[in-house]
Design a protein around this motif. Structure first.
Motif, PDB file in Angstrom:
ATOM      1  N   ILE A   2       1.467  -1.197   0.320  1.00 29.33           N
ATOM      2  CA  ILE A   2      -0.185   0.432  -0.451  1.00 29.33           C
ATOM      3  C   ILE A   2       0.742   1.431   0.379  1.00 29.33           C
ATOM      4  O   ILE A   2       1.529   1.198   0.558  1.00 29.33           O
ATOM      5  CB  ILE A   2      -1.008   0.116   0.954  1.00 29.33           C
ATOM      6  N   THR A   3       0.623   2.164  -1.339  1.00 31.55           N
ATOM      7  CA  THR A   3       1.641   3.508  -1.092  1.00 31.55           C
ATOM      8  C   THR A   3       1.095   4.627  -0.414  1.00 31.55           C
ATOM      9  O   THR A   3      -0.280   4.428   0.438  1.00 31.55           O
ATOM     10  CB  THR A   3       1.667   3.971  -2.757  1.00 31.55           C
ATOM     11  N   THR A   4       1.682   5.368   0.521  1.00 31.01           N
ATOM     12  CA  THR A   4       0.969   5.877   1.102  1.00 31.01           C
ATOM     13  C   THR A   4      -0.300   7.081   0.509  1.00 31.01           C
ATOM     14  O   THR A   4      -1.182   7.089   0.962  1.00 31.01           O
ATOM     15  CB  THR A   4       1.793   7.672   1.086  1.00 31.01           C
ATOM     16  N   LEU A   7      -3.593   5.138   0.978  1.00 23.97           N
ATOM     17  CA  LEU A   7      -4.155   5.578   2.585  1.00 23.97           C
ATOM     18  C   LEU A   7      -5.141   6.258   2.446  1.00 23.97           C
ATOM     19  O   LEU A   7      -5.824   5.892   2.761  1.00 23.97           O
ATOM     20  CB  LEU A   7      -2.879   5.824   3.177  1.00 23.97           C
ATOM     21  N   ARG A   8      -5.416   7.152   1.895  1.00 26.38           N
ATOM     22  CA  ARG A   8      -7.021   7.759   1.395  1.00 26.38           C
ATOM     23  C   ARG A   8      -8.138   7.041   1.650  1.00 26.38           C
ATOM     24  O   ARG A   8      -9.000   7.662   1.005  1.00 26.38           O
ATOM     25  CB  ARG A   8      -6.468   9.300   0.496  1.00 26.38           C
ATOM     26  N   THR A   9      -7.748   6.270   0.424  1.00 27.10           N
ATOM     27  CA  THR A   9      -8.744   5.260  -0.540  1.00 27.10           C
ATOM     28  C   THR A   9      -9.277   4.749   0.671  1.00 27.10           C
ATOM     29  O   THR A   9     -10.151   3.796  -0.320  1.00 27.10           O
ATOM     30  CB  THR A   9      -8.316   5.009  -2.038  1.00 27.10           C
ATOM     31  N   LEU A  10      -8.056   4.179   1.229  1.00 27.46           N
ATOM     32  CA  LEU A  10      -8.634   2.275   2.027  1.00 27.46           C
ATOM     33  C   LEU A  10     -10.097   2.874   2.843  1.00 27.46           C
ATOM     34  O   LEU A  10     -10.716   1.572   2.780  1.00 27.46           O
ATOM     35  CB  LEU A  10      -7.882   1.428   2.703  1.00 27.46           C
ATOM     36  N   ALA A  59       0.019  -6.343   2.381  1.00 27.21           N
ATOM     37  CA  ALA A  59      -1.566  -6.410   2.485  1.00 27.21           C
ATOM     38  C   ALA A  59      -1.286  -5.443   0.444  1.00 27.21           C
ATOM     39  O   ALA A  59      -0.687  -4.737   0.256  1.00 27.21           O
ATOM     40  CB  ALA A  59      -2.927  -4.669   2.672  1.00 27.21           C
ATOM     41  N   HIS A  60      -2.149  -5.018  -0.580  1.00 25.17           N
ATOM     42  CA  HIS A  60      -2.401  -4.649  -1.507  1.00 25.17           C
ATOM     43  C   HIS A  60      -3.604  -3.987  -2.176  1.00 25.17           C
ATOM     44  O   HIS A  60      -4.946  -4.943  -1.571  1.00 25.17           O
ATOM     45  CB  HIS A  60      -1.917  -5.881  -2.373  1.00 25.17           C
ATOM     46  N   LEU A  61      -3.809  -3.637  -2.752  1.00 28.40           N
ATOM     47  CA  LEU A  61      -5.355  -2.760  -3.468  1.00 28.40           C
ATOM     48  C   LEU A  61      -5.364  -3.867  -4.729  1.00 28.40           C
ATOM     49  O   LEU A  61      -4.731  -3.907  -5.792  1.00 28.40           O
ATOM     50  CB  LEU A  61      -5.580  -1.479  -4.100  1.00 28.40           C
ATOM     51  N   ASP A  62      -6.887  -4.717  -4.894  1.00 27.91           N
ATOM     52  CA  ASP A  62      -6.802  -4.923  -6.101  1.00 27.91           C
ATOM     53  C   ASP A  62      -8.620  -4.976  -6.246  1.00 27.91           C
ATOM     54  O   ASP A  62      -9.061  -5.579  -6.014  1.00 27.91           O
ATOM     55  CB  ASP A  62      -7.172  -6.528  -5.922  1.00 27.91           C
TER      56      ASP A  62
END
Length: 125
Positions: A2-4, A7-10, A59-62
């Protein structure tokens, strides 16, 4: 990872386990004692009243979901923490969570680095 910027979109995204099963939704992002985002609260249960912390390490975004490298049952059984949501987790809470998730915990003057535990290794505090 996860990038900085991500983080705002999680907050509010669905959280899925390593097998693709839905666990819950992202609640608050918790910081380590150095102020770095390190844990995501996962709201589970009826109306999302229960929140389990899961490490952001690995963790990662998919697409529009957060995928964590743990089984659903492991996340739901994470130990509860007493630290208020707007404060960094205590070293005691971090130690308990790392032990639960099988992560190594290296502590040195407010710096916490989470790494996956290697087979045959013990936690270091």
């Amino acid at each position: 990872m996860i990038t900085t910027d991500q983080l705002r979109t999680l907050t509010g995204l669905d959280v899925h386990d390593r097998d693709g099963d839905r666990i819950g939704t992202v609640g608050r992002i918790r910081q380590d004692d150095a102020g770095r985002p390190a844990w995501a609260g996962v709201r589970t249960g009826l109306f999302g009243r229960t929140e389990s912390l899961v490490p952001l390490e690995g963790a990662h975004l998919d697409d529009d979901r957060l995928v964590v490298p743990f089984a659903r049952a492991v996340v739901k059984e994470a130990p509860a923490v007493d630290t208020p949501p707007d404060e960094p987790l205590t070293p005691h809470d971090v130690r308990r969570l790392c032990d639960h998730y099988g992560l190594l915990w290296f502590g040195a003057e407010n710096v916490r680095i989470l790494r996956p535990r290697l087979p045959g290794r013990r936690s270091i505090g």
